[in-house]
Design a protein around this motif. Sequence first.
Motif, PDB file in Angstrom:
ATOM      1  N   UNK A   1      29.927   1.775  33.336  1.00 22.79           N
ATOM      2  CA  UNK A   1      28.002   1.658  33.504  1.00 22.79           C
ATOM      3  C   UNK A   1      27.077   1.027  31.876  1.00 22.79           C
ATOM      4  N   UNK A   2      27.935   1.321  31.317  1.00 26.19           N
ATOM      5  CA  UNK A   2      26.475   1.465  30.366  1.00 26.19           C
ATOM      6  C   UNK A   2      26.098  -0.048  29.887  1.00 26.19           C
ATOM      7  N   UNK A   3      26.693  -0.660  30.132  1.00 25.86           N
ATOM      8  CA  UNK A   3      25.939  -2.471  30.100  1.00 25.86           C
ATOM      9  C   UNK A   3      24.647  -2.530  30.732  1.00 25.86           C
ATOM     10  N   UNK A   4      24.632  -1.733  31.478  1.00 29.42           N
ATOM     11  CA  UNK A   4      23.160  -2.010  33.174  1.00 29.42           C
ATOM     12  C   UNK A   4      23.247  -1.251  32.750  1.00 29.42           C
TER      13      UNK A   4
ATOM     14  N   UNK B   1      19.708   1.978  36.675  1.00 27.21           N
ATOM     15  CA  UNK B   1      19.128   0.213  37.130  1.00 27.21           C
ATOM     16  C   UNK B   1      18.562   0.141  36.891  1.00 27.21           C
ATOM     17  N   UNK B   2      17.085   1.207  37.630  1.00 21.21           N
ATOM     18  CA  UNK B   2      16.218   0.678  38.134  1.00 21.21           C
ATOM     19  C   UNK B   2      15.632   1.045  39.725  1.00 21.21           C
ATOM     20  N   UNK B   3      16.953   0.270  40.470  1.00 25.64           N
ATOM     21  CA  UNK B   3      16.691   1.106  41.292  1.00 25.64           C
ATOM     22  C   UNK B   3      16.729   2.110  41.937  1.00 25.64           C
TER      23      UNK B   3
ATOM     24  N   UNK C   1      20.538   0.090  27.569  1.00 28.79           N
ATOM     25  CA  UNK C   1      21.541  -0.478  27.786  1.00 28.79           C
ATOM     26  C   UNK C   1      22.378  -1.204  26.082  1.00 28.79           C
ATOM     27  N   UNK C   2      21.259  -1.558  26.177  1.00 27.15           N
ATOM     28  CA  UNK C   2      20.855  -2.030  24.304  1.00 27.15           C
ATOM     29  C   UNK C   2      21.121  -0.729  23.285  1.00 27.15           C
TER      30      UNK C   2
END
Length: 115
Positions: free
Chosen positions: A28-31, A99-101, A53-54
């Motif tokens: 999940x780390x890319x998101x 993820x913000x949501x 994520x970056x």
Amino acid sequence: QVQLVESGGGLVQPGGSLRLSCAASRDIFSIYTMAWFRQAAGKQRELVALIISDGSTNYADSVKGRFTISRDNAKNTVYLQMNSLKPEDTAVYHCRATDGLRNYWGQGTQVTVSS
């Protein structure tokens, strides 16, 4: 769904070190932004550190220079390296993925700093 499992807590003397781990059930780390929070007895939960994520990171002023957040993408694991621990670092430490949501939390791991 994402499951998070923390480990690595324990009892340590002032000035000592611990490394906490938070293993995610999938990649999940890319998101997701990953973060460590802590909650001491009788106090509100507070943000300790986060990694976006970056790969950029941010820390609470109280832990800057002592704690380091990092991640191992291959292991789907986020770490919190804690050095120069103080009694006031005593708390239950929780890992969170967002993820913000949606927010996902681990069960927490107890860190006690005491002589």
